[in-house]
Write an enzyme that holds these catalytic residues in place. Sequence first.
Site, PDB file in Angstrom:
ATOM      1  N   ARG A   1       0.847  -1.188   0.000  1.00 40.79           N
ATOM      2  CA  ARG A   1       0.000   0.000   0.000  1.00 40.79           C
ATOM      3  C   ARG A   1       0.887   1.245   0.000  1.00 40.79           C
ATOM      4  O   ARG A   1       1.731   1.413   0.888  1.00 40.79           O
ATOM      5  CB  ARG A   1      -0.904   0.001   1.237  1.00 40.79           C
ATOM      6  CG  ARG A   1      -1.804   1.234   1.251  1.00 40.79           C
ATOM      7  CD  ARG A   1      -2.581   1.400   2.526  1.00 40.79           C
ATOM      8  NE  ARG A   1      -3.187   2.726   2.509  1.00 40.79           N
ATOM      9  CZ  ARG A   1      -3.383   3.493   3.565  1.00 40.79           C
ATOM     10  NH1 ARG A   1      -3.046   3.067   4.774  1.00 40.79           N
ATOM     11  NH2 ARG A   1      -3.916   4.688   3.427  1.00 40.79           N
TER      12      ARG A   1
ATOM     13  N   GLU B   1      -7.715   8.223   6.199  1.00 47.96           N
ATOM     14  CA  GLU B   1      -7.999   8.833   7.501  1.00 47.96           C
ATOM     15  C   GLU B   1      -8.578  10.242   7.368  1.00 47.96           C
ATOM     16  O   GLU B   1      -7.951  11.227   7.789  1.00 47.96           O
ATOM     17  CB  GLU B   1      -6.739   8.850   8.378  1.00 47.96           C
ATOM     18  CG  GLU B   1      -6.211   7.464   8.698  1.00 47.96           C
ATOM     19  CD  GLU B   1      -5.052   7.468   9.690  1.00 47.96           C
ATOM     20  OE1 GLU B   1      -4.661   8.563  10.129  1.00 47.96           O
ATOM     21  OE2 GLU B   1      -4.554   6.387  10.030  1.00 47.96           O
TER      22      GLU B   1
ATOM     23  N   ASN C   1      -7.856   1.707   9.548  1.00 48.08           N
ATOM     24  CA  ASN C   1      -6.583   1.925  10.235  1.00 48.08           C
ATOM     25  C   ASN C   1      -6.830   1.944  11.734  1.00 48.08           C
ATOM     26  O   ASN C   1      -7.707   2.677  12.214  1.00 48.08           O
ATOM     27  CB  ASN C   1      -5.962   3.271   9.848  1.00 48.08           C
ATOM     28  CG  ASN C   1      -5.542   3.316   8.393  1.00 48.08           C
ATOM     29  OD1 ASN C   1      -5.642   2.322   7.676  1.00 48.08           O
ATOM     30  ND2 ASN C   1      -5.069   4.477   7.958  1.00 48.08           N
TER      31      ASN C   1
ATOM     32  N   TYR D   1      -4.752   1.574  15.743  1.00 47.14           N
ATOM     33  CA  TYR D   1      -3.502   1.476  16.486  1.00 47.14           C
ATOM     34  C   TYR D   1      -3.690   1.193  17.971  1.00 47.14           C
ATOM     35  O   TYR D   1      -2.874   0.496  18.569  1.00 47.14           O
ATOM     36  CB  TYR D   1      -2.701   2.782  16.339  1.00 47.14           C
ATOM     37  CG  TYR D   1      -2.138   2.998  14.957  1.00 47.14           C
ATOM     38  CD1 TYR D   1      -0.857   2.581  14.640  1.00 47.14           C
ATOM     39  CD2 TYR D   1      -2.906   3.606  13.971  1.00 47.14           C
ATOM     40  CE1 TYR D   1      -0.337   2.769  13.361  1.00 47.14           C
ATOM     41  CE2 TYR D   1      -2.395   3.799  12.692  1.00 47.14           C
ATOM     42  CZ  TYR D   1      -1.112   3.380  12.387  1.00 47.14           C
ATOM     43  OH  TYR D   1      -0.605   3.555  11.124  1.00 47.14           O
TER      44      TYR D   1
ATOM     45  N   GLU E   1      -3.823  -0.116   8.032  1.00 46.77           N
ATOM     46  CA  GLU E   1      -2.688   0.338   8.830  1.00 46.77           C
ATOM     47  C   GLU E   1      -2.810  -0.239  10.234  1.00 46.77           C
ATOM     48  O   GLU E   1      -3.895  -0.248  10.817  1.00 46.77           O
ATOM     49  CB  GLU E   1      -2.615   1.879   8.942  1.00 46.77           C
ATOM     50  CG  GLU E   1      -2.082   2.604   7.734  1.00 46.77           C
ATOM     51  CD  GLU E   1      -1.949   4.102   7.980  1.00 46.77           C
ATOM     52  OE1 GLU E   1      -1.747   4.498   9.146  1.00 46.77           O
ATOM     53  OE2 GLU E   1      -2.066   4.868   7.009  1.00 46.77           O
TER      54      GLU E   1
END
Length: 1922
Positions: free
Chosen positions: A1435, A1525, A1667, A1669, A1734
């Site tokens: 990506r 995002e 995404n 985290y 991500e």
Amino acid sequence: MKMKGWGTVLLLWLLSFSRSSCDEKPSQDFMLFAGPLTKQFLNDLKTNPFASQTFQASGASVAEDVFDCREPLPALSREYFQYLQSRGVTHFKVPLSWLNILPTGQSSQPHEDTVRCYRTLIKELTDSRIQPLLELHRSEVPEGLRQRYGDWTNPAMTQAFQDYAVFIHTTFKDQVKTYMTFSHIHELQNSPQLRHALQAHTAVYNIYHQMSKDVRVSIGARASDVAGLYHVSPVYMRYIDLISVYMEYDCTSKTSLTEALTDTQLQIGQRSILMYQMRTKNCADSSFQPLISVLEALKNTEVHLIGCDITDLLGKLDHTDESVQSDDSKSHDKEQRTSSLSYQNVWDKFKTQTPAERDLFINGSFPHSFQWAVSTDSFKVEGGWSEHGKGETIWDRFGHEGKVSDNQTADVACDSYHKVEYDMYLLRGIHAPNYQFSISWARIFPTGTKESLLEKGALYYDKLIDALLKSGVEPTVTLHSGDLPQALQDYGGWTNSSIVEIFKEFADFCFFRYGNRVKTWNTFSSPWVISNFGYGTGEHPPGIKDPTSAPYQVTHNIIKSHAEAFHVYNDKYRKLQDGKVGIALNSDWAEPHNLDSPPDVEAAERYLTFMLGWFAHPIFVDGDYPALLKTQIELKNTRCGAELAVLPVFTEDEKRRIKGTADFFGINHHTSRLINESRGSCVAGPGSVGDFESHIDSTWPTTASSQIQSVPWGLRRLLNYIYEEFTSVARVPIYITGNGMPTEYSSDIFNDTQRVEFLKAYINEAMKAILLDSVAVQRFTVQSLIDGFEGPQGYSERYGLHYVNFEDPDRPRTPKASAYYFSQVIERNGFGEKTVTSSGQTIATRYQESSRRVSLPPSEVPSKSKVVWEKFSPQSRFQKKLYHYGTFPEDFQWGVSTSAYQIEGGWDADGKGPSVWDTFTHTPGSIKNDDTGDVACDSYNKLEEDLYMLRALKVKAYRFSLSWPRIFPDGYRTSLNQKGVDYYNRLIDGLIANNITPMVTLFHWDLPQALQDIDGWDNVAMIEIFNDYADFCYETFGDRVKFWMTFNEPFVTSWVGYGPGIVPPNIKSPGDAPYRVTHNILKAHAKAYHTYDDKYRKTQHGLVSISLNTEWIEPLDVNVPREIAAADRALQFQLGWFAHPIFKNGDYPDAMKWQVGNKSELQGLAESRLPTFTEEEKAYIQGTADVFCLNTYSARQARHVTARLSPRSYEYDQDIAADDVSDSQATAMKELRAAAWGLRRLLNWIKEEYGDPEIYITENGVSTDTSITVDDTDRIFYLKTYIDEALKAHNLDAVRLKGYTAWSLMDNFEWINGYSVGFGLHHVDFKHPDRPRTPKRSTHYYYKVMRDNGFPLPEEEKPLYGHFREGFAWSVATASYQIEGGWRADGKGLSIWDTFAHTPLRVGNDDTGDIACDSYNKISEDVEMLKKLKVNHYRFSISWPRIMPDGTTSTINEAGLNYYHRLVDALLKANIKPQATLYHWDLPQALQNVRGWENDTIVERFKDYADVVFKSLGDKVKFWITINEPYNVANIGHGYGTAAPGISLRPGTAPYIVAHNLIKAHAEAWHLYNDKYRATQGGIVGITINSDWAEPRNPYKQEDYEAARRVVEFQIGWFAHPVFNGDYSDVMKNRIRERSLAAGQAKSRLPEFTPEEVKRIKGTYDYFGFNHYTTILAFNLDYKNLQHYDADRGAGTIHDRSWLDSGSSWLKVTPPGFRTILNFIKNEYGNPPIYITENGISERGDMDLNDIHRIHYYENYINQALKAYLLDDVDIRGYTAWTLMDNLEWATGFAEKFGLFYVNRSDPSLPRIPKKSATHYATIINCNGFPDPSQGPHECQTLEPEEHPPTEGPEATKLPPTEKPMPVNFLGMEVSAPDAEVALYVLFSLTIAGVITVAIITYQCIKVKKRSKHLSEEHIALERKF
């Protein structure tokens, strides 16, 4: 047949009748008695062997002939007993001789031969399978004792009998279950003597039942005297389990035995009769008439005959040959009594009572098996009205329609839906054995039907029931308590007959789901309220006003529903589950208004019929409504010529099905009514139809409800009526399922004395019904556990034993006085005396003799314990913080602590003397706010309150201190204050009764002021004075206290009290006094230790220690010896000052002696200021502690300094300076910062320094300020991290840690800080005179830790082995600006990030992306990295300004396009599929110059850009991401302004406008591809949305759940909701609109989509790009009138302190949140295909290629994704790691590194170097998941060898200059990073080879043996590896 077989025949008859009798315990065998042994018969046995095969003649006629064990038993006695057993005898009478057993009357001086003889007799009986019945005594006082005590009128005689009885029970309890206190009580004709004897009997009865559960106690009298006994002493006669009567049967008499027994039965109520002796008279020897009369008596169900004497019955027929066969006997059903007779009987019984008789309070206890309970109802307490999909109930609708007082609702109520643990705490606190709660039908079946099953709702009740059982509380479940699902009401609710089957299905589900754990069920609670108020008057929901027909139809359907539920249980579940099903009806007592008016009596009867009989008669009597009810309705309708009531009719089948459908009769009762006849009214309603009116006596005490008055005597009468009318027919017990009263919400909310008096009186009336009236009441339930939502009255009426503050979103619960009172009632089982029955827990019983520790050599300078710093100080932050899962040993001791001065108060109460703290605090200015401990927590007067908290916490130990001046007011034994001693005795006894080990500190700083007046601890005389005090305490309390601490933190006394003088005695002499004081304290401690060792240890078996305190000291630099020495010196000066003499060699540490000695000499002193011990003193002090007790709170960092010589001071003697450690957290006390990792190091240091002692942490806790009341998140973080560090020390380091004690049980007087800070697990309101105690959230957390005995590996953290789908897209990601560089190369235009990075102070270290990783020129290097990773996708993002420099189609930069063509071609050549992002934040600056994303023309510009790219690259790129995002673009770039374009001036509007345009731009790009390119290119297009997962900061708080939901809705939902559902979520739209309008704006700040836009946006996805985290903790936060995104969201966020860090402050390692949010996407957006685009972690600082933290992150996060895929069916198609290589991380520059490859920025060629995580990620990809290690090694885990970059020569890779000199610690050696890298790979290869070899061998074992290694052990191994 021979007569000798008749015993067996009779036995069979009697057993047959006993099995079918009406006794409440049908399994109890009938007793057939013989005996007692007589002297004459024993003489016959000696001379005639055949006598053993005959029945002994009738029992001894005189007491002198009874065998009294003065001589041994004959040899044939055993054969005789065996003969009796063969003839059916089950029991044998054994009269005991009191005088022979205790000749002196003293139980300590028994006659051993006599006792041995009785023991032999009893053993022979039991060996022959005959149960003995012991007769303790006949009647009169034995002559031998009469001379000493006189007769029974002497109270001492009563006590002597009790002592004798206790001796008997203690001696024979293992073999005897039935006792008779007095066998001939009727012989005591003198009333005072009789009364005192009965008092003695009562005392013995209570004692026996406390000592044994299954004992039975009787009393014996002639049948003719029973009535007289009950008349003379009715109170005492209730203390019997059965009455033993002596009968005389005359064969010529016309009075039958049945009649005689019936007369006796009438006198004793429901108690059982034992026909203990039956003498026959005028009967022929061969007559069977006595035998037949016994059988006839047994047939009579009104006689509860449970045994008889068969000696006379069978003895006279023993030699008869006549064969007799008894006629068959037919049992006769008891005639059904009419209601009028039942009510009249009860009324006749009580109407003549005087008020004094009526209100007489009786003391005593309930039967041993009596059950206590407390209740709630779901809609009143649960809240969570729509949580997790719960359906709406009629109460929800009722409240939302504004029909409740003050428009209140039950939406949150007590929030019990989230507070299961909170409610469990309360139940444990009050000792509640049973908890009655109702199930919310709509929470399980939202629409009411089984098809709508809501699993999360069902799981809530699983959780509740399991929590109850874990807390030792039995659940009682009510299926329906009025909160009908609104969906069912929409179809008529209870008026619709179809509801019967629906309720049956609901009940079936509940029985099936919960019945294995729930053994008591109420089908309905107060159904009359539903029928009458819900469907008659409409006062309750559903608010229907139809008194004519609806209530009757509702009742009809409820009764049938109840019956069907009962039959479901009976038919399907009873055999397996063995539970009970009943119904809880409600009723007042109806008292005739005019006591002498027959019409009023009849009216009262009708009142009860219309209220109670309406439901009870069908269920408990005959399956139909009462005849009185039917007749009255018919009569009334006829009289009025209209149908005022329409009573449905049961069919015969329905009657049969309804009758008898209850195992108990549940009754809810609160008050009584005066009833008079009232005829003539012709309106619908129960009063008019029933021709009665109800009234209230104005003298009755009122409550907060006008409907409830306190009329306790009504309960007894109602219970008698229920027995007479219903349960005597149905033969079931009565359960009081609800009783309580409301109070108003007033200022006196805690001291609810009115409720205490109410409960006291009502419970006593229940006791009267049981003990005086023999009504079978088996349970008493108090309503309610907590204040709740009380229907139409809302929260204005409070029924709770616990106060709930509904104005506080935490909904804290605080016990009221009634809670403490009810807990005592439960503990005493009524109103008897409290006794201590538990021996408590014991610690260290192995210390029976002195366990003096061996002497150790003195510590070196620095000590050898420096190995601790060498081991731990080099740890990385990851290694230091990695959480350890595991548990402590089972015997680990959990406790809480307090100290006397801080909690007791009563500073001058009951003769207590002043302490130094009393003096100090009474001096103005000494304490903050001039606070004092005069009252403190008032624990001196609140012992029950403190025991409640400890009981609720379920701690194993409670550490408290004794107040020396409370025991010895002036410090000396001569001033002994007995009341002070009594207080501590009560406390200790209370602890032991609750199985809590007392840990007692003798001295916790509160020295008697009188001793300070003689210089206190600076006076050597204190050594002996303290020893005498300690000696007294050991002697007084040591029989129960087994853990002693002489001193608490003597360092504080010595230094803080005598150095700077901050605390009492406030002496400022820092240079010498602290040393002298310590010298005396050490000797005083040693003296007290030896006193215990010499005088008490052998008998008391306890241990003695001293609680020392210290913080951990970390050196400034572990690599500098001088700093190591400084840290060691700091510990020696604080901890070693006391510990070194005690635990090592009896002397101070050499480090101290050296320092103080040298300083003293430099100061010109002739000798050291540090005193010296003689050799004798050293030997005396050394080893004077059995364990090491440690108080610790914080950690500091020490560095070496050369301190000044003047003034002389202990502080300057050390030559150190201490600072806060860098990664500590602030607390309310700035000097006590939290640094949990220091605890593990400190425990290891103690282990190394003091010879591995057993360690108890006796204090550890954290302070919070007064603004924190109950939601103390910081304390939870503190406990979570500190206890885990203790666990690491125990499990990983083998530290012998034995216990942990949290400081403190409750907020208290915190010394010089007064009440300005709090350490407590419980909040204390010091502004309230009652000092109410409220559990904080940390209370429940600490309870959970103790319950789990540590931190077992959570289910969500356990790894899953398995694989992703074939074709899974494994990828790694980058972004153009972050890696490409070439910022002005080949015609590229400026981006907003070029501008932003070139603006001062915008990017960290002034870094830019001008070159970045130079990927614009390094395609081949980048592709090589990808190949090493084995990804099948890559990506990357396309730079808009590189292709279109001004952002428009006016100029297309072919060089830029060519770069991407070359990249894509290289990827495809390597079999790597490209994933292209069109926009990753680098907007052309030219477009930003015209307002960028705030200008809606950007939508068309983006579409044009997408068209160019699709057209150019679309034939090769098949995976497109439109925007990355968008949240960050909108809010970070245009709200906070911390990212390009850096706009922060319009935070309330700009982010929403930008987001609006981003969403529309995405949609247009998607439609462009869909319409123009999809058919030919065949690719997929989506948008990548980022989001954290949010958990509630307080998981027990609905407000925080809502805040967490908003956080997610405002982040992921902001963009996903329009794309997947077409518009913003209602949460966003409503909140932003409401806040905008409230701020005076004309419309919402959130733009609106037009209907056409909604349609165009909805569904513009081919997948969900995601995404993720990290996870955050969210809580509600009111930003007042601020207008911006965070204020609109209305939430604050924090991180859990225990979560692992990263290089980014916002990113914490929280893998389970990943799985949770993936499930959220699935559930919220229809389970779309998800590509994780991500996921990764950063680091900062020096590079370590062995990036174990990243390996840990990927291992755990990818495993959570696997769980979501395999276990939860989340449609995950791919996973992308962020990022390929370290790059420019936006505003943080190059400081944060996320890469799998390290980019050496010091080398102009920017070489890419793989980190260890790259190999790990490649292995996961190669395996497509995680192979199961139990299946042996998998070939996928062996990667192909890789080429490594050269380490020498011109092409060698070099680290940057700043990093090159930095050594890498590798296997204990310091080597360069490149060398470490090479070695790492070599080691890795060898490791792989070794692993394969070992694995192959292991695999053979695994094939035949399942893997047994626990996951927790694997976790330990992982930690050790790291």
